[in-house]
Design a protein around this motif. Sequence first.
Motif, PDB file in Angstrom:
ATOM      1  N   MET A   1       0.486  -0.928  -0.450  1.00  0.00           N
ATOM      2  CA  MET A   1       0.390   0.287  -0.123  1.00  0.00           C
ATOM      3  C   MET A   1       0.707   0.960  -0.151  1.00  0.00           C
ATOM      4  O   MET A   1       1.681   1.189   0.506  1.00  0.00           O
ATOM      5  N   THR A  16      -6.106   9.394  -0.089  1.00  0.00           N
ATOM      6  CA  THR A  16      -7.225   7.961  -0.155  1.00  0.00           C
ATOM      7  C   THR A  16      -6.444   7.236  -1.119  1.00  0.00           C
ATOM      8  O   THR A  16      -7.503   7.081  -2.275  1.00  0.00           O
ATOM      9  N   VAL A  17      -6.318   5.787  -0.727  1.00  0.00           N
ATOM     10  CA  VAL A  17      -5.359   5.078  -1.743  1.00  0.00           C
ATOM     11  C   VAL A  17      -6.347   3.813  -2.291  1.00  0.00           C
ATOM     12  O   VAL A  17      -6.544   3.636  -1.211  1.00  0.00           O
ATOM     13  N   PRO A  18      -6.646   3.842  -2.731  1.00  0.00           N
ATOM     14  CA  PRO A  18      -7.626   2.557  -3.059  1.00  0.00           C
ATOM     15  C   PRO A  18      -6.901   1.361  -3.234  1.00  0.00           C
ATOM     16  O   PRO A  18      -5.906   1.237  -2.904  1.00  0.00           O
ATOM     17  N   ASN A  19      -8.403   0.262  -2.402  1.00  0.00           N
ATOM     18  CA  ASN A  19      -7.821  -0.783  -2.268  1.00  0.00           C
ATOM     19  C   ASN A  19      -6.958  -1.488  -3.009  1.00  0.00           C
ATOM     20  O   ASN A  19      -6.328  -2.554  -2.381  1.00  0.00           O
ATOM     21  N   ASP A  20      -7.782  -1.513  -4.217  1.00  0.00           N
ATOM     22  CA  ASP A  20      -7.030  -2.822  -5.244  1.00  0.00           C
ATOM     23  C   ASP A  20      -6.188  -1.793  -6.221  1.00  0.00           C
ATOM     24  O   ASP A  20      -5.925  -2.421  -7.062  1.00  0.00           O
ATOM     25  N   LEU A  21      -4.918  -1.325  -5.367  1.00  0.00           N
ATOM     26  CA  LEU A  21      -4.308  -0.502  -5.937  1.00  0.00           C
ATOM     27  C   LEU A  21      -3.022  -1.409  -6.742  1.00  0.00           C
ATOM     28  O   LEU A  21      -2.621  -1.100  -8.158  1.00  0.00           O
ATOM     29  N   TRP A  46      -6.687   9.107  -8.932  1.00  0.00           N
ATOM     30  CA  TRP A  46      -8.561   9.532  -8.404  1.00  0.00           C
ATOM     31  C   TRP A  46      -7.995  10.715  -7.748  1.00  0.00           C
ATOM     32  O   TRP A  46      -7.351  11.290  -7.984  1.00  0.00           O
TER      33      TRP A  46
END
Length: 113
Positions: A1, A16-21, A46
């Motif tokens: 992450m 907010t880093v996307p969970n699926d990045l 994003w």
Amino acid sequence: MVPCAAGGNNANGQATVPNDLGPVTQVSVGVRHTCVVKTDSRARCWGNNAFGQAAVPADLGLVSQISAGRNATCAVTLDGTARCWGGGARPKQSWSGQPDRCLHRCSPAFWPR
């Protein structure tokens, strides 16, 4: 992450880093949006998209570098072509050898060598 700070401001979700990045090789934080180059050389952005700056063009292809600005984003494709999109950019147009046409303080990485 990838942790993001974005100057402490997350009003547009840019920190907010996307969970699926998944894994990335580069991160660039703009004023209201964030972009990355993933390990598969695909670009992803994003956050605020009011000027189209977070909407990666479908025909962009694979990239080696990305730079998120105020209302625009620029990337260098694997073939060395600079592409920009968002506010003030000319979609689907690329520049080469013309650093004076860069948007919003483009990084010297986009200038010809």
